[in-house]
Design an enzyme around this catalytic site. Structure first.
Site, PDB file in Angstrom:
ATOM      1  CB  SER A   1     -69.113  96.190  12.946  1.00  0.00           C
ATOM      2  OG  SER A   1     -69.184  95.301  11.860  1.00  0.00           O
TER       3      SER A   1
ATOM      4  CE  LYS B   1     -67.111  92.456  11.994  1.00  0.00           C
ATOM      5  NZ  LYS B   1     -68.535  92.312  11.654  1.00  0.00           N
TER       6      LYS B   1
END
Length: 243
Positions: free
Chosen positions: A164, A202
């Protein structure tokens, strides 16, 4: 002398060409540098062209050629090779990148910029760049990194799983170097602990009383949490990639 953004873009293009043989797209460059529009990338590329670092080749898509690196980069440019031929490790950090031959033991000195000593950082587990998984486990081993990558405070390393964060240059199997911290500025890549149970890697964005954990891959959605559900466990300061 290059600005910080010019330097970051040049090194991002150089690394991508070395890895894949193909320059990154403008969308990938925009995402990697956290810019809001492609016009900023166009300006940076023009500035690098004017300074003799890049060349745009006409009538070819993604046609960018790195002509040289800054004077403080010891590495000599050479044609891209396959991963099996290279047999190398790449270390990315705030001051550029260092390459070592992964077939030989990592040296204790001369490993980083300016011949600085390597520093052992504990590898403490795996971190998901995708669906959150358990992280910050017990120490697994030590990872030698250049002293210039390590700033003040404590640091630890995590092995990345998932894809991701690929548009931020973080791939499955990479080892990230994290500086311990319980706070971060919006836009920084962090280890975030969600609901005291699961950790993920993230980009953090603050949105009023909420925190968004943003992926760097359009296949993944941004997740929004109440600020009381997310605890910052550290900030990304470097990355090691083995081929």
């Amino acid at each position: 002398m290059l600005t910080r953004k010019q330097y970051e873009l040049l090194m991002f293009i150089h690394e991508r060409v070395r890895e894949t043989g193909i320059p990154p797209s403008f969308d990938e460059m925009k995402e990697a540098l956290d810019l809001k529009s492609k016009s900023g990338i166009h300006r940076l590329i023009t500035a690098l062209e004017e300074r003799g670092f890049l060349r745009r080749m006409e009538k070819r898509a993604r046609a960018l050629e790195v002509l040289k690196l800054p004077d403080n980069m010891a590495e000599t440019l050479r044609p891209a090779t396959t991963r099996s031929q290279a047999q190398r490790a790449t270390i990315r950090h705030g001051r550029g990148e260092t390459r070592i031959d992964s077939r030989t033991p990592a040296p204790r000195r001369g490993y980083g910029d300016g011949g600085e000593a390597a520093v052992n950082v504990p590898l403490v587990g795996r971190i998901a760049a995708g669906t959150p998984i358990e992280a910050l486990q017990n120490k697994v081993s030590d990872v030698p990194v250049p002293g210039g990558m390590i700033g003040r405070g404590n640091h630890y390393a995590l092995e990345v799983t998932g894809d991701s964060m690929i548009n931020a240059g973080i791939l499955d199997g990479d080892t990230v170097i994290i500086q311990e911290s319980d706070s971060a500025n919006t836009g920084e890549i962090v280890v975030a602990l969600v609901d005291n149970e699961e950790a993920t890697l993230k980009r953090l964005r603050r949105r009023g009383d909420s925190i968004a954990l943003e992926a760097a891959n359009p296949a993944y959605e941004t997740r929004l949490y109440g600020s009381d559900r997310v605890k910052v466990q550290g900030k990304l300061v470097g990355l090691i990639r083995r081929y």
